[in-house]
Design a protein around this motif. Sequence first.
Motif, PDB file in Angstrom:
ATOM      1  N   GLN A  91      80.959  56.557  52.556  1.00  0.00           N
ATOM      2  CA  GLN A  91      80.866  57.625  54.375  1.00  0.00           C
ATOM      3  C   GLN A  91      80.405  56.783  55.141  1.00  0.00           C
ATOM      4  O   GLN A  91      79.039  56.772  54.705  1.00  0.00           O
ATOM      5  N   TRP A  92      81.121  56.530  56.689  1.00  0.00           N
ATOM      6  CA  TRP A  92      80.386  55.761  56.859  1.00  0.00           C
ATOM      7  C   TRP A  92      79.548  55.867  58.805  1.00  0.00           C
ATOM      8  O   TRP A  92      80.955  57.312  58.869  1.00  0.00           O
ATOM      9  N   TRP A  93      78.963  56.594  59.007  1.00  0.00           N
ATOM     10  CA  TRP A  93      78.710  56.784  60.901  1.00  0.00           C
ATOM     11  C   TRP A  93      78.258  55.651  61.477  1.00  0.00           C
ATOM     12  O   TRP A  93      77.149  54.658  61.056  1.00  0.00           O
ATOM     13  N   VAL A  94      78.659  55.300  62.405  1.00  0.00           N
ATOM     14  CA  VAL A  94      78.975  54.836  63.278  1.00  0.00           C
ATOM     15  C   VAL A  94      78.087  55.950  65.011  1.00  0.00           C
ATOM     16  O   VAL A  94      78.762  56.436  65.728  1.00  0.00           O
ATOM     17  N   ASP A  95      77.318  55.091  65.624  1.00  0.00           N
ATOM     18  CA  ASP A  95      76.545  56.471  66.560  1.00  0.00           C
ATOM     19  C   ASP A  95      75.517  55.240  68.130  1.00  0.00           C
ATOM     20  O   ASP A  95      74.769  54.245  67.549  1.00  0.00           O
ATOM     21  N   ALA A  96      76.676  55.812  68.854  1.00  0.00           N
ATOM     22  CA  ALA A  96      75.662  55.211  70.334  1.00  0.00           C
ATOM     23  C   ALA A  96      75.889  56.067  71.185  1.00  0.00           C
ATOM     24  O   ALA A  96      76.304  56.993  71.254  1.00  0.00           O
ATOM     25  N   VAL A  97      74.168  56.011  71.924  1.00  0.00           N
ATOM     26  CA  VAL A  97      73.519  57.325  72.572  1.00  0.00           C
ATOM     27  C   VAL A  97      72.933  56.667  73.478  1.00  0.00           C
ATOM     28  O   VAL A  97      72.289  55.395  74.148  1.00  0.00           O
ATOM     29  N   LEU A  98      73.038  57.692  74.734  1.00  0.00           N
ATOM     30  CA  LEU A  98      72.702  57.202  76.173  1.00  0.00           C
ATOM     31  C   LEU A  98      71.990  58.462  76.285  1.00  0.00           C
ATOM     32  O   LEU A  98      72.167  59.986  76.736  1.00  0.00           O
ATOM     33  N   TRP A 118      67.592  64.554  78.939  1.00  0.00           N
ATOM     34  CA  TRP A 118      69.634  64.322  78.702  1.00  0.00           C
ATOM     35  C   TRP A 118      70.325  63.255  77.276  1.00  0.00           C
ATOM     36  O   TRP A 118      69.886  62.467  77.760  1.00  0.00           O
ATOM     37  N   LEU A 119      71.044  63.463  76.965  1.00  0.00           N
ATOM     38  CA  LEU A 119      71.113  63.174  75.978  1.00  0.00           C
ATOM     39  C   LEU A 119      73.446  63.281  76.390  1.00  0.00           C
ATOM     40  O   LEU A 119      73.182  64.326  76.115  1.00  0.00           O
ATOM     41  N   VAL A 120      73.586  62.135  75.654  1.00  0.00           N
ATOM     42  CA  VAL A 120      74.883  62.089  75.797  1.00  0.00           C
ATOM     43  C   VAL A 120      75.307  60.963  74.689  1.00  0.00           C
ATOM     44  O   VAL A 120      75.551  59.984  74.603  1.00  0.00           O
ATOM     45  N   GLU A 121      76.163  61.308  73.305  1.00  0.00           N
ATOM     46  CA  GLU A 121      76.336  60.521  71.880  1.00  0.00           C
ATOM     47  C   GLU A 121      77.996  60.054  71.875  1.00  0.00           C
ATOM     48  O   GLU A 121      78.598  61.186  71.989  1.00  0.00           O
ATOM     49  N   PHE A 181      83.215  62.021  68.186  1.00  0.00           N
ATOM     50  CA  PHE A 181      82.863  63.158  68.014  1.00  0.00           C
ATOM     51  C   PHE A 181      82.456  62.851  69.722  1.00  0.00           C
ATOM     52  O   PHE A 181      81.619  61.358  69.831  1.00  0.00           O
ATOM     53  N   VAL A 182      82.225  63.289  70.880  1.00  0.00           N
ATOM     54  CA  VAL A 182      81.093  63.428  71.876  1.00  0.00           C
ATOM     55  C   VAL A 182      80.206  64.168  72.151  1.00  0.00           C
ATOM     56  O   VAL A 182      80.552  65.902  71.630  1.00  0.00           O
ATOM     57  N   SER A 183      78.902  63.993  71.896  1.00  0.00           N
ATOM     58  CA  SER A 183      78.219  65.485  72.103  1.00  0.00           C
ATOM     59  C   SER A 183      76.998  65.290  73.457  1.00  0.00           C
ATOM     60  O   SER A 183      76.369  64.348  73.069  1.00  0.00           O
ATOM     61  N   PRO A 184      76.821  66.142  74.072  1.00  0.00           N
ATOM     62  CA  PRO A 184      76.279  66.289  74.908  1.00  0.00           C
ATOM     63  C   PRO A 184      74.550  66.957  74.217  1.00  0.00           C
ATOM     64  O   PRO A 184      74.397  67.971  73.352  1.00  0.00           O
TER      65      PRO A 184
END
Length: 273
Positions: free
Chosen positions: A177-184, A200-203, A228-231
Motif C-alpha cells: 500500500q502507498w500513501w501520498v500526502d500534500a498539506v497546506l 488550520w489545515l487542508v490535506e 481524500f480532501v481532509s480539513p
Amino acid sequence: MSQLSWPLPALLLWTVGLSVAWAHDPVFGPGPHVLFKNGVELHLGVESEKAGPDRRRDLDLELSYGLSGDWAAGVVLPYRQVKAGAADSGGAGDISVFSKYRFWRSDRLGVQESAALLVKLSLDNGDNDQAPPLGSGTLDTLLGLTYGFESLKWYRWAGVRYRRSGETGAGLRRGGQWWVDAVLGWRPAPPVYRKPDTVWLVELNVEHALRAEQHGVALADTGGTEWFVSPGVFWTWRNVAVKGGVQFPVASDLRSRQDNADYRAKIELEWHL
C-alpha cells in the motif's frame, strides 16, 4: 503581509526554537517533526472509519522518546473495535514500534524547512481469535519520506509512504500500500509565546493498494485507489497540543465489489515532557 512585518519577538522566538509546541505535523499524513534530545511525548489518538456496512474505531496510546535532536523512536499500543457485516469484535490490535530521523534542516528568520525518514514495524500480536480479527496476522513494515516548511503564517508538508505486508500461514499476502500526502496550513494570527496557537489545515491524501495474493494468485475484490480532501486544525498551548480532522472521499477506483470509504475522522492529544 510579509514575514518581516510580524512582531520581532515572535520572529526571534521562532528562530531560537523556545516553544516545542510550535513544531507541528499534519493530522492524516506524517511530518518531519522530531522531539528534542531526551524529550518524551505522550500521544492519545482516536480514529474512526466507515466504508459501507463496515466500521472500525482505533484508540492508540503512543510513547515517543528523543534519542537526539534529530532522531526519535517510540511504540504504539492500540485498542481496536471492528464491525464487519453482522460480526463485531473488540480488543488489542497489533503493537507497532517506529523511528523517525530528520536528516536535513534549514533555519532562516521566521522559517524552518526539514526532511525526515521514518520506519515502522507492525508486530503480529493482535487479538485474532475473534471474528473479525483485530490484527493483520502478519509482520508488516512501513517506510516513508516526509518534508515540511514552517513559517509564522504558512505551513507546507509533503510525504510518501509504502507498507509491505508479510505472508500468513495460509499463504495470504495483503497487497502493498502507498500513501501520498500534500498539506497546506495557515495560522490566522501571529504566535505569542506561552499563549494558545491555532493552525488550520487542508490535506490531499491519496491511497493506492496493490492486489492481495494467495499462494501467488491475485485475489478479486482487492486493490485500487482512493482520494481524500481532509480539513483539520492543530491547536497548541505551551507543551500540550490537540489536532483533529475529517477525511472526505472525492474520488475512488477500487477493484470489483469493494465498498468506498464514507468518511474517516481522527482526533489526537499530545503532551511533551
